[in-house]
Enzyme design. Structure first.
Site, PDB file in Angstrom:
ATOM      1  N   TYR A   1       0.221  -1.281  -0.584  1.00  0.00           N
ATOM      2  CA  TYR A   1       0.157  -0.416   0.620  1.00  0.00           C
ATOM      3  C   TYR A   1       0.463   0.975  -0.173  1.00  0.00           C
ATOM      4  CZ  TYR A   1      -2.392  -3.899   1.953  1.00  0.00           C
ATOM      5  OH  TYR A   1      -3.570  -5.157   2.245  1.00  0.00           O
TER       6      TYR A   1
ATOM      7  N   TYR B   1     -12.568  -8.609   5.707  1.00  0.00           N
ATOM      8  CA  TYR B   1     -11.639  -7.975   4.981  1.00  0.00           C
ATOM      9  C   TYR B   1     -10.820  -9.501   4.580  1.00  0.00           C
ATOM     10  CZ  TYR B   1      -6.874  -7.727   2.541  1.00  0.00           C
ATOM     11  OH  TYR B   1      -6.006  -7.618   2.518  1.00  0.00           O
TER      12      TYR B   1
ATOM     13  N   ASP C   1     -13.521 -17.499   7.541  1.00  0.00           N
ATOM     14  CA  ASP C   1     -12.136 -17.069   6.767  1.00  0.00           C
ATOM     15  C   ASP C   1     -11.226 -17.208   8.641  1.00  0.00           C
ATOM     16  OD1 ASP C   1      -9.980 -15.748   6.939  1.00  0.00           O
ATOM     17  OD2 ASP C   1     -10.799 -14.210   5.725  1.00  0.00           O
TER      18      ASP C   1
ATOM     19  N   LYS D   1      -1.554 -17.246   7.789  1.00  0.00           N
ATOM     20  CA  LYS D   1      -0.831 -16.284   8.337  1.00  0.00           C
ATOM     21  C   LYS D   1       0.017 -17.184   9.972  1.00  0.00           C
ATOM     22  CE  LYS D   1      -3.249 -12.038   8.960  1.00  0.00           C
ATOM     23  NZ  LYS D   1      -2.294 -10.937   7.911  1.00  0.00           N
TER      24      LYS D   1
END
Ligand code: PMP
Length: 437
Positions: free
Chosen positions: A28, A156, A257, A286
């Protein structure tokens, strides 16, 4: 041969940071106004050592993945041993013990009912895989029109295209791509509050959507108990049980998720364990390798796996680095550590320490809320912070914390001691006090 990089020398240090600004696109960021990134020399336990010699206590576990701390000897040894055998072989036509052992461990640790494992490289891809599985499942069940997904706002699920399509449509960082994304069905985010009473009107919203559109909806995807990057919102786990029942009633697959919440982060092995639910499909990533390398997986029950596979069906996905042996060896060692811990006691202790470390922030007039769950501690501000301003202030306090929007949060390695968390908490307090002036 090029000389090895020495980062200790001051000139080389600035040269490297300059080269980084010129060459490397960081998450980003802009390439026309690049910002200097902190050059890391070493990381050990709770500490990140910068090349200029500064030591930072890590409050992020490197985007929530390094749960045992950096360079854990057991994981590093397992990876070194695997390198000496082989780091990677293709997963098409070949298999290996690290992947098989990992598959077994994941099935043993995950909620009953999840029986099959599909490995991939990153969280976003495991979400893509989950969505493809759902569509392919309904195709084999004679319902080829079920190609859309429903999901709560403020979610997200990653940066790839299908994952982006189920992120919050406004705050999901992806508004720019709206025209290129498959339109999905959004419902309100689950009402916040871990213990607030279940709001029937929220469930009615989902029921109404499904009664109108379930012919098109393959699955309902959500982050269990905590909506993470979409706002660090905590909600009552009882919603999971209720939503799953509505999904079953309307023939919609229930997809969780657990990429951020999995492997102990919320105090249980998986966040869905708070509600004792077992989804049709579950995404993990992760912390799977203890944050040592990239690996993710999509787990399914037999209904989905055999639904897709019976009658000569094959699941249409197969990444090059699927089941990477080095990553599997790291994951096996990481899961062994997790199994050895008294996880609930360990995370309960981290939670208590986070509460006492962050509580003083509540008194600051720029703070809207302080909340903790498991190894997640959140200070929500009244206004968004400027990352460019707050980041160096935090580094000057000797901590690595990465705020975004209105959120200054801690998701530390589980090995964080009370002294580490107190230091992180007082650093956040000091910085927010300065910004309050
Ligand atoms: N789902 C959730 C809940 C996440 O928090 C993230 C990453 N922050 C992803 C998916 C995407 O994972 P990755 O960055 O590994 O692609």
């Amino acid at each position: 041969m090029t000389a090895p990089i020495q980062t200790t020398n001051k000139d080389q240090h600035s040269e490297l940071v300059e080269l980084d600004k010129q060459l490397l696109w960081h998450p980003y960021t802009s390439m026309s106004t690049p910002i200097a990134h902190y050059l890391v020399e070493k990381a050990q336990g709770m500490q990140i050592q910068l090349a200029d010699g500064r030591q930072l206590i890590d409050g992020t576990a490197s985007w929530w993945s390094v749960i045992h701390g950096y360079n854990h000897p057991k994981i590093s040894q397992a990876m070194k041993a695997q390198i000496d055998n082989f780091s990677h072989v293709m997963f098409g036509g070949l298999t290996h013990k690290p992947a098989i052992e990992l598959g077994q461990k994941l099935i043993d640790l995950s909620p009953d009912g999840l029986e099959r494992v599909f490995f991939s490289d990153s969280g976003s891809v495991s979400v893509e895989v989950a969505l493809k599985m759902a569509i392919q499942y309904w195709h084999t069940q004679g319902k080829p029109n079920k190609q859309k997904f429903a999901t709560p706002k403020s979610g997200y699920h990653g940066d790839t295209f299908a994952a982006m399509s189920v992120c919050d449509p406004v705050n999901g960082m992806h508004g720019l791509f709206n025209q290129a994304l498959t339109p999905q069905y959004f419902v309100s985010p689950p009402p916040t509050g871990l213990e607030s009473e279940v709001d029937q009107s929220y469930l009615d919203e989902i029921r109404t959507l499904f009664s109108q559109s379930s012919e098109q909806i393959a699955g309902f995807i959500l982050e269990p108990v905590v909506q993470n990057a979409g706002g660090m919102r905590f909600y009552n786990p009882a919603y999971l049980t209720e939503i799953q029942a509505i999904c079953e009633e309307f023939d919609v697959l229930f997809i969780l998720d657990e990429i951020a919440t999995g492997f102990g982060r919320t105090g249980k092995m998986f966040a869905c364990n708070h509600a004792n639910v077992s989804p049709d499909i579950m995404c993990i990533g992760k912390a799977l390798t203890g944050g040592n390398c990239s690996l993710a997986a999509t787990l399914t029950n037999d209904k989905v796996a055999l639904g897709i596979s019976d009658n000569d069906g094959v699941f249409m996905h197969g990444p090059t680095f699927m089941g990477n042996a080095l990553a599997c060896s790291a994951a096996n060692a990481s899961l062994e550590l997790l199994i050895e811990y008294d996880l609930e006691a360990l995370i309960g202790n981290v939670e208590n320490n986070l509460v006492s470390a962050l509580e003083p922030c509540r008194a600051l007039s720029n703070v809207a809320d302080v909340r903790c769950l498991g190894a997640i501690g959140v200070v929500e501000l009244k206004e968004a912070v400027d990352q460019k301003v707050i980041q160096p202030m935090l580094v000057d306090e000797g901590v690595w914390v990465r705020p975004f929007g209105k959120l200054v949060y801690l998701m530390p390695p589980f090995v964080a001691e009370k002294t580490d968390l107190d230091k992180l908490g007082s650093a956040i307090f000091n910085v927010l006090s300065k910004l309050n002036k």
